[in-house]
Design an enzyme around this catalytic site. Structure first.
Site, PDB file in Angstrom:
ATOM      1  N   GLY A 144       0.742  -1.023   0.157  1.00  0.00           N
ATOM      2  CA  GLY A 144       0.044  -0.009  -0.152  1.00  0.00           C
ATOM      3  C   GLY A 144       0.763   1.294   0.145  1.00  0.00           C
ATOM      4  O   GLY A 144       2.130   1.233  -0.268  1.00  0.00           O
ATOM      5  N   HIS A 152       2.571   4.409  -5.049  1.00  0.00           N
ATOM      6  CA  HIS A 152       2.793   5.580  -5.808  1.00  0.00           C
ATOM      7  C   HIS A 152       3.148   5.131  -7.440  1.00  0.00           C
ATOM      8  O   HIS A 152       2.888   3.980  -7.653  1.00  0.00           O
ATOM      9  CB  HIS A 152       4.294   6.090  -5.077  1.00  0.00           C
ATOM     10  CG  HIS A 152       5.177   4.957  -4.986  1.00  0.00           C
ATOM     11  ND1 HIS A 152       5.854   4.071  -5.853  1.00  0.00           N
ATOM     12  CD2 HIS A 152       5.686   4.522  -3.569  1.00  0.00           C
ATOM     13  CE1 HIS A 152       6.822   3.323  -5.580  1.00  0.00           C
ATOM     14  NE2 HIS A 152       6.554   3.322  -4.103  1.00  0.00           N
ATOM     15  N   HIS A 201       4.545   1.528  -8.058  1.00  0.00           N
ATOM     16  CA  HIS A 201       3.385   0.559  -7.906  1.00  0.00           C
ATOM     17  C   HIS A 201       2.674   0.407  -9.320  1.00  0.00           C
ATOM     18  O   HIS A 201       2.499  -0.542  -9.799  1.00  0.00           O
ATOM     19  CB  HIS A 201       2.687   0.892  -6.719  1.00  0.00           C
ATOM     20  CG  HIS A 201       3.305   0.584  -5.441  1.00  0.00           C
ATOM     21  ND1 HIS A 201       3.457   1.700  -4.481  1.00  0.00           N
ATOM     22  CD2 HIS A 201       3.996  -0.359  -4.697  1.00  0.00           C
ATOM     23  CE1 HIS A 201       4.044   1.456  -3.395  1.00  0.00           C
ATOM     24  NE2 HIS A 201       4.351   0.079  -3.523  1.00  0.00           N
ATOM     25  N   GLN A 233       7.926  -9.361   7.766  1.00  0.00           N
ATOM     26  CA  GLN A 233       9.117  -9.188   6.895  1.00  0.00           C
ATOM     27  C   GLN A 233       9.807  -7.921   7.721  1.00  0.00           C
ATOM     28  O   GLN A 233      10.729  -7.273   7.296  1.00  0.00           O
ATOM     29  CB  GLN A 233       8.610  -8.685   5.559  1.00  0.00           C
ATOM     30  CG  GLN A 233       8.004  -7.659   5.323  1.00  0.00           C
ATOM     31  CD  GLN A 233       7.590  -7.611   3.576  1.00  0.00           C
ATOM     32  OE1 GLN A 233       6.682  -8.347   3.309  1.00  0.00           O
ATOM     33  NE2 GLN A 233       8.274  -6.812   3.219  1.00  0.00           N
ATOM     34  N   GLY A 259       9.380  -5.353  -8.506  1.00  0.00           N
ATOM     35  CA  GLY A 259      10.162  -3.998  -9.061  1.00  0.00           C
ATOM     36  C   GLY A 259      11.632  -4.441  -8.702  1.00  0.00           C
ATOM     37  O   GLY A 259      11.994  -5.011  -7.748  1.00  0.00           O
ATOM     38  N   ASP A 273      13.924  -3.368  -5.487  1.00  0.00           N
ATOM     39  CA  ASP A 273      14.208  -4.410  -4.464  1.00  0.00           C
ATOM     40  C   ASP A 273      14.881  -5.534  -5.006  1.00  0.00           C
ATOM     41  O   ASP A 273      14.309  -6.759  -5.322  1.00  0.00           O
ATOM     42  CB  ASP A 273      12.824  -4.735  -3.697  1.00  0.00           C
ATOM     43  CG  ASP A 273      12.163  -3.627  -3.121  1.00  0.00           C
ATOM     44  OD1 ASP A 273      12.608  -3.082  -2.136  1.00  0.00           O
ATOM     45  OD2 ASP A 273      11.100  -2.945  -3.574  1.00  0.00           O
ATOM     46  N   SER A 331       9.556   5.708  -3.278  1.00  0.00           N
ATOM     47  CA  SER A 331       9.331   4.365  -2.368  1.00  0.00           C
ATOM     48  C   SER A 331       8.267   5.077  -1.412  1.00  0.00           C
ATOM     49  O   SER A 331       8.094   6.232  -0.953  1.00  0.00           O
ATOM     50  CB  SER A 331      10.514   4.336  -1.556  1.00  0.00           C
ATOM     51  OG  SER A 331      10.429   3.750  -0.056  1.00  0.00           O
ATOM     52  N   SER A 332       7.515   4.055  -0.804  1.00  0.00           N
ATOM     53  CA  SER A 332       6.462   4.486   0.174  1.00  0.00           C
ATOM     54  C   SER A 332       7.078   5.159   1.360  1.00  0.00           C
ATOM     55  O   SER A 332       6.582   6.243   2.060  1.00  0.00           O
ATOM     56  CB  SER A 332       5.582   3.272   0.912  1.00  0.00           C
ATOM     57  OG  SER A 332       5.145   2.471  -0.238  1.00  0.00           O
ATOM     58  N   ARG A 333       8.215   4.724   1.465  1.00  0.00           N
ATOM     59  CA  ARG A 333       8.983   5.321   2.922  1.00  0.00           C
ATOM     60  C   ARG A 333       9.410   6.866   2.491  1.00  0.00           C
ATOM     61  O   ARG A 333       9.553   7.587   3.456  1.00  0.00           O
ATOM     62  CB  ARG A 333      10.203   4.693   3.243  1.00  0.00           C
ATOM     63  CG  ARG A 333       9.745   3.256   3.927  1.00  0.00           C
ATOM     64  CD  ARG A 333      10.952   2.586   4.456  1.00  0.00           C
ATOM     65  NE  ARG A 333      10.688   1.297   4.967  1.00  0.00           N
ATOM     66  CZ  ARG A 333      10.435   0.108   4.505  1.00  0.00           C
ATOM     67  NH1 ARG A 333      10.479   0.096   3.046  1.00  0.00           N
ATOM     68  NH2 ARG A 333      10.127  -0.965   5.264  1.00  0.00           N
TER      69      ARG A 333
HETATM   70  P1  AMP Z   1       6.144  -2.354  -1.463  1.00  0.00           P
HETATM   71  O1  AMP Z   1       4.891  -1.855  -1.489  1.00  0.00           O
HETATM   72  O2  AMP Z   1       7.113  -1.760  -1.151  1.00  0.00           O
HETATM   73  O3  AMP Z   1       6.400  -3.930  -1.054  1.00  0.00           O
HETATM   74  O4  AMP Z   1       6.258  -2.655  -3.103  1.00  0.00           O
HETATM   75  C1  AMP Z   1       5.507  -3.613  -3.862  1.00  0.00           C
HETATM   76  C2  AMP Z   1       6.226  -3.680  -5.308  1.00  0.00           C
HETATM   77  O5  AMP Z   1       6.490  -2.457  -5.810  1.00  0.00           O
HETATM   78  C3  AMP Z   1       7.696  -4.568  -5.188  1.00  0.00           C
HETATM   79  O6  AMP Z   1       7.570  -5.359  -6.065  1.00  0.00           O
HETATM   80  C4  AMP Z   1       8.597  -3.245  -5.320  1.00  0.00           C
HETATM   81  O7  AMP Z   1       9.788  -3.645  -5.604  1.00  0.00           O
HETATM   82  C5  AMP Z   1       7.852  -2.414  -6.216  1.00  0.00           C
HETATM   83  N1  AMP Z   1       8.570  -1.122  -6.079  1.00  0.00           N
HETATM   84  C6  AMP Z   1       8.646  -0.159  -5.095  1.00  0.00           C
HETATM   85  N2  AMP Z   1       9.052   0.845  -5.502  1.00  0.00           N
HETATM   86  C7  AMP Z   1       9.254   1.033  -6.727  1.00  0.00           C
HETATM   87  C8  AMP Z   1       9.802   1.665  -7.756  1.00  0.00           C
HETATM   88  N3  AMP Z   1      10.387   3.095  -7.321  1.00  0.00           N
HETATM   89  N4  AMP Z   1       9.782   1.230  -9.037  1.00  0.00           N
HETATM   90  C9  AMP Z   1       9.544  -0.016  -9.473  1.00  0.00           C
HETATM   91  N5  AMP Z   1       8.680  -0.668  -8.571  1.00  0.00           N
HETATM   92  C10 AMP Z   1       8.607  -0.625  -7.301  1.00  0.00           C
END
Ligand code: AMP
Length: 282
Positions: A31, A34, A37, A61, A147, A150, A185-187
């Site tokens: 969630g 951005h 995602h 995690q 993505g 990661d 990044s969500s962060r």
């Molecule tokens: P997360 O919500 O952070 O667990 O990310 C969900 C998916 O989105 C994961 O496969 C991440 O690698 C991918 N993701 C996060 N940030 C990016 C980004 N800037 N560009 C492409 N994929 C991303």
């Protein structure tokens, strides 16, 4: 757009879709969505008939309770975005739905556990593999999207898919960046406006290390110089800066003709950021 909260319901739905011959694309997320995602989702839309996105902040995690507690929650806004992007179904389970018992699962990804993210986030990949394996069993997609940002998570998931013989294809989507180069990044939502500007230095570092390597500088020298630069001038606390082979993520000597990745993780204030740059040496 369907909103489903239980595994039983999503499994029933998936069975019907599969019987009709339609292809299912799956995008797992935590969630606070951005554009990064959304790039995974848009690609999944192009390549499949039915796209399922999960939103689940997976407690197992997080090796740092504060990081878990502070993880942004934007469900209402996320659902609006997913609807706009034509997602067919959102899987939004509560923690008890995914973990109804003490986990009996334990994974060992070998050297991947001891380098970079594995070394600095003990237990992280076990949590990732546990939830992704559960999702793959429940959602049973034809393709799942991850993505490149990661990069080590991708290596772990490919290893998981091979080890458990999941019949699906892993699609890796390039990192989506702000115009400044900062990896989305969500962060990042937890950074102040000033910190967001400083955070772009991580990407600048990756570019400058790559350029240095390509013009013949030794990685170890560049590493020392760049870490000191980030820490002394910008207040980062660097956890690692590594040059690895992009497919195995093993440390390597530079040689021409190979594909490499420079990977970095650093704290800015109490926000942990990661990024990487994949390049081919001529
Ligand atoms: P997360 O919500 O952070 O667990 O990310 C969900 C998916 O989105 C994961 O496969 C991440 O690698 C991918 N993701 C996060 N940030 C990016 C980004 N800037 N560009 C492409 N994929 C991303």
């Amino acid at each position: 757009m369907l909103l489903i909260k239980t595994s039983a319901e999503i499994q029933k739905r998936v069975q019907t879709i599969r019987c009709s011959g339609d292809k299912i694309g799956f995008v797992p997320t935590m969630g606070a969505l951005h554009t990064g995602h959304l790039s995974l989702i848009d690609q999944a839309k192009k390549e499949n008939d039915f796209v399922i996105v999960s939103i689940f902040v997976n407690p197992t995690q997080f090796n740092n309770q504060l990081d878990f507690d502070n993880y942004p929650n934007k469900t209402k806004q996320d659902l609006d975005l997913l609807e706009e992007h034509g997602v067919d179904c959102v899987f939004l389970p509560i923690v008890q739905e995914m973990y109804n018992d003490d986990s009996v699962l334990s994974f060992d990804f070998g050297y991947l556990e001891n380098i970079m993210e594995g070394a600095f986030r003990p237990g992280h990949f076990n949590g990732v593999a546990t939830i992704v394996a559960k999702f793959f069993n429940i959602v049973n997609p034809h393709k799942a999207y991850f993505g490149q940002k990661d990069i080590q998570q991708v290596a772990v998931i490919k290893s998981l898919v091979a080890a458990l013989s999941f019949q699906l294809e892993i699609i890796v989507v390039p990192t989506c960046r702000a115009l400044t180069g900062l990896a989305l990044s969500s962060r990042n939502q937890r950074l102040t406006a000033q910190e967001k500007k400083i955070a772009t230095m991580l990407y600048q570092t990756l570019v400058s290390v790559r350029d240095g390597i390509c013009s013949g500088d030794l990685f170890d020298n560049l590493k020392k110089k760049e870490i000191a630069f980030l820490e002394q001038n910008y207040g980062f606390r660097v956890e690692y800066l590594e040059l690895v082979e992009s497919s195995t993520l093993k440390n390597c000597e530079m040689k021409s003709g190979g594909e490499f990745a420079i990977c970095v993780a650093a704290y800015l204030g109490d926000v942990r950021l990661i990024d990487n740059l994949v390049f081919v040496s001529e």
